[in-house]
Design a protein around this motif. Structure first.
Motif, PDB file in Angstrom:
ATOM      1  N   CYS A 135     -86.308 -31.396 -12.545  1.00 41.68           N
ATOM      2  CA  CYS A 135     -86.281 -30.794 -13.880  1.00 41.68           C
ATOM      3  C   CYS A 135     -86.708 -31.786 -14.959  1.00 41.68           C
ATOM      4  CB  CYS A 135     -84.894 -30.240 -14.192  1.00 41.68           C
ATOM      5  SG  CYS A 135     -84.428 -28.863 -13.129  1.00 41.68           S
ATOM      6  N   CYS A 181     -80.850 -30.091  -8.720  1.00 39.48           N
ATOM      7  CA  CYS A 181     -79.728 -30.262  -9.662  1.00 39.48           C
ATOM      8  C   CYS A 181     -78.420 -30.185  -8.863  1.00 39.48           C
ATOM      9  CB  CYS A 181     -79.710 -29.147 -10.703  1.00 39.48           C
ATOM     10  SG  CYS A 181     -81.049 -29.193 -11.896  1.00 39.48           S
ATOM     11  N   CYS A 214     -81.838 -26.277 -10.579  1.00 41.64           N
ATOM     12  CA  CYS A 214     -82.661 -26.122  -9.388  1.00 41.64           C
ATOM     13  C   CYS A 214     -81.907 -26.672  -8.183  1.00 41.64           C
ATOM     14  CB  CYS A 214     -84.011 -26.811  -9.583  1.00 41.64           C
ATOM     15  SG  CYS A 214     -83.964 -28.608  -9.438  1.00 41.64           S
TER      16      CYS A 214
HETATM   17 ZN   LIG Z   1     -83.180 -29.595 -11.327  1.00 40.95          ZN
END
Ligand SMILES: [Zn+2]
Length: 215
Positions: free
Chosen positions: A207, A138, A135
């Motif tokens: 996440c 990330c 994401c």
């Molecule tokens: Zn993430």
């Protein structure tokens, strides 16, 4: 009957990027668009919120389309419900805090997110498929320190918004996103593009909140 005829797209930011994204979604035949005035929406004409102007234009062009304007803004209080009620999330806010909020809400709700950003002459596109790709968080742990969020070139915004809308259409049709797990950066002055793989990052706050929720 097209699959799009039952789908809702949430478009965050109804400015010069969100407008063309919504137009692309509408012309592809999506049933419903919820437009959210976000962050630093410019008011191009009439001095009214961008969402109202864009909604009026869309209704005129596509009488079958259901358009809703959520004028209260995209914030921690509204993000979860707005995201959960949509089939795809389109972040066209070009506003750092809103981008990360949209990312976190989409990951938490398990909804695909088509992210588009525009800064000066640079366009970035990234699709987040929760549980599959990395994401935004990330990739960048959080928003950069506050600084100028410069406006963008109108024609470039039109191009980027159309690409963003087309990506959302692909996701609604159940096709893999062109930018899923891949950040595409296009620099308009040089005409160069590069792409960076976005893999899930261990320890990503967005996440791991979801993954950790199950344990
Ligand atoms: Zn993430």
């Amino acid at each position: 009957m097209s699959a799009l005829q039952e789908k809702t797209a949430l478009v965050i930011g109804a400015g010069n990027l969100g407008g063309p994204a919504a137009l692309t979604l509408a012309s592809a035949g999506v049933a419903r668009i919820v437009l959210v005035d976000a962050g630093n929406v410019e008011t191009p004409d009439l001095g009214e919120p961008g969402g109202a102007t864009a909604a009026r234009r869309l209704s005129r062009l596509f009488p079958e389309l259901e358009v809703e304007v959520f004028a209260r803004g995209f914030d921690v209080g509204s993000a979860g419900e707005l995201v959960r009620s949509a089939d795809v999330v389109v972040d066209a806010s070009s506003h750092f805090p809103t981008m990360f909020l949209a990312n976190d809400a989409a990951v938490a709700a398990g909804k695909a997110l088509a992210h588009g950003g525009l800064l000066n002459f640079t366009v970035q596109l990234l699709t987040v498929v929760p549980g599959v790709t990395g994401c935004l968080r990330c990739l960048f742990e959080g928003p950069p320190p506050p600084g100028p969020e410069a406006g963008a070139l109108g024609p470039l915004a039109g191009f980027a918004g159309a690409f963003l809308g087309a990506e959302a259409v692909r996701l609604l049709e159940g096709r893999p996103g062109a930018y899923a797990g891949r950040l595409l950066v296009h620099e308009a002055r040089s005409g160069r593009s590069r792409s960076v793989r976005v893999k899930p990052r261990p320890g990503c706050a967005a996440c791991s909140a979801v993954a950790g929720g199950a344990s």
